[in-house]
Enzyme design. Structure first.
Site: not given
Ligand code: CO
Length: 497
Positions: A261-262, A291
């Site tokens: 995710h990061e 995001e």
């Molecule tokens: Co995020």
């Protein structure tokens, strides 16, 4: 070269330098700072914030922006920079010093009250502070101004130009389509994920995480990974973008999803145009678009069967005991368990959006003054029963679970869902343009996808609004059907629907 524009660039870069120095101090605070460093560190950060604010609201900058906003000799990108800088300059100027101080004081009191309320499971400690903060937020809507709905003014800080009315339509779709679909899944036998919670050696997990980042195309010459209790991405320029992750020896999911995710967030930052450092067009578009990048890598790429057809062998060799007799399919099923749960941050990729939907409905009602802070726990619990079918055992695991409201961040939560929905739409388009995409992912070749994202999203910086970008890439506005189609196809197979 236009002299005014050159001077404007100099001023903005000075602000950026100070903000990036502060960001480095922040990064250090979350990773390596010794405990005794905290008091002076807070002072250092506040000094830097003060200097940056002074520069960013100076009369010289204001005059330059006025002059440049009428300058027709500027290039298209230069004009966009001026337009966006002028908007944030004017927004900044709307706040009186008294209001800023009152807001910042109330936030730090509310944050402390929230910490203690969560620890003691006692909402009444938090309620009076939150009430004051919500009143200030309502006032902030009036200060900033809006056309249709006061909540628009708050949304604009995270998702520029997005509108409450559009989110209402979007979340009505979530309510009508996703709730029913999750009910269908819940009626089916659950898949096995017990082996994800065996003991997985910390160092071996860490090393695998670095391999996944490398495979995605994360540039370690322009970043590094460290540990922190809450994983995050930060950057000091597009050439120094750092990620953190956390490793839990008894839950393989934590390292996997926080790392990837990061990593997705970081790829976006590493791909922004260096030539526009410090200027609006050198920055990301919105929280939702940011995001979308992390969610695409996390969900559309790394929670797919193809990704694990390519990567499971290595994983199984590393953890031969724990994964003995398992297949890539077993692993894929285990990481995609759908099950209503209490805590947003550990929710699966479908029920996750009910957590956001609930927060959106509550925030809107608070700003509209339709519900009172003291009634939040009962309101919260009723919504969890309605959408997720679960009873909330305590406020700590309910209305007190998230930090956001205690920071005064109203309008933030919807961007999490927007991220997933944009990701689904962008990924569908990427596949359409490149029919080999899934095969490439299966063979561990992420380069074509990264290049596509660089070209379509990253390199433009903030040139487009989120909606304009979505139209430029896919030919239409954000459309929830892409997410729903993705979800239906994937989970109908996973749960034999
Ligand atoms: Co995020």
């Amino acid at each position: 070269m236009n002299q005014n524009y050159t001077r404007y660039t100099e001023l903005l870069r000075k602000v950026a330098d100070i903000q990036n120095a502060a960001a480095l101090l922040n990064w250090d605070q979350e990773t390596y700072m010794p405990p005794k460093g905290a008091a002076f560190r807070a002072q250092q950060l506040s000094t830097l914030a003060g200097i940056a604010h002074e520069l960013a609201t100076s009369k010289e900058l204001g005059d330059l922006l006025e002059a440049l906003s009428n300058d027709k000799t500027l290039s298209d990108r230069e004009q966009k920079n001026i337009q966006k800088s002028l908007k944030s300059f004017k927004d900044n100027k709307k706040y009186t010093t008294e209001f800023v101080q009152e807001l910042s004081r109330t936030i730090s009191e509310t944050f402390q009250a929230w910490q203690s309320a969560k620890e003691k499971n006692d909402f009444s400690i938090y309620a009076p502070h939150l009430e004051k903060l919500v009143a200030l937020k309502r006032k902030e809507c009036e200060v900033l101004g809006y056309k249709a709905h006061p909540y628009d003014a708050l949304l604009d800080q995270y998702e520029p130009d997005s509108k409450t009315a559009d989110l209402e339509v979007l979340f009505a779709d979530v309510r009508s389509q996703l709730v029913a679909f999750v009910k269908q899944i819940a009626a089916k036998p659950q898949n096995d994920d017990a082996f994800m919670y065996l003991k997985y050696d910390d160092q071996k997990q860490w090393d695998l995480g670095l391999e996944y980042l490398k495979q995605m195309g994360y540039d370690f010459e322009a970043g590094r990974q460290d540990r922190s209790s809450h994983p995050f991405t930060t950057n000091f320029s597009c050439q120094d973008v750092r990620v953190t992750t956390r490793v839990n020896e008894n839950d393989l999911n934590e390292m996997l999803w926080s790392t990837i995710h990061e990593g997705g967030h970081a790829l976006y930052e590493q791909g922004l145009p260096a030539s526009e450092y410090g200027l609006p067009l050198g920055e990301y578009i919105s929280f939702g678009i940011h995001e979308s990048q992390s969610r695409m890598w996390e969900n559309n790429v790394a929670r797919s069967l193809g990704y694990w057809k390519g990567n499971f062998g290595r994983m199984q060799r590393t953890f031969s005991e724990q994964l003995k007799g398992k297949t890539a399919e077993d692993f894929y099923k285990a990481m995609n368990i759908v099950q209503p749960s209490l805590i947003r941050t550990s929710a699966d990729e479908l029920t996750y959006h009910f957590h956001v939907l609930i927060r959106f409905e509550i925030e809107k009602a608070l700003i509209e003054n339709k519900i009172q802070v003291k009634d939040l726990p009962s309101y919260w619990n009723a919504k969890y029963k309605e959408y997720l079918g679960i009873d909330v055992p305590s406020d700590s695991k309910g209305v007190l679970q998230d930090i956001h409201w205690s920071h005064g961040s109203f309008g933030y939560f919807p961007t999490y869902s927007l991220g997933s929905f944009y990701a689904a739409q962008f990924f569908a388009q990427a596949k359409k343009e490149n029919p080999e995409l899934e095969k490439q992912i299966e063979s561990g070749n992420m380069k074509p996808l990264l290049e596509w994202l660089r070209e379509k999203v990253h390199k433009h910086g903030k040139y487009y609004t989120a909606e304009e970008l979505c139209i430029a890439i896919t030919g239409e506005k954000l459309n929830f059907q892409y997410f729903m189609d993705y979800a239906k196809k994937k989970y109908s197979e996973l749960y034999n629907l």
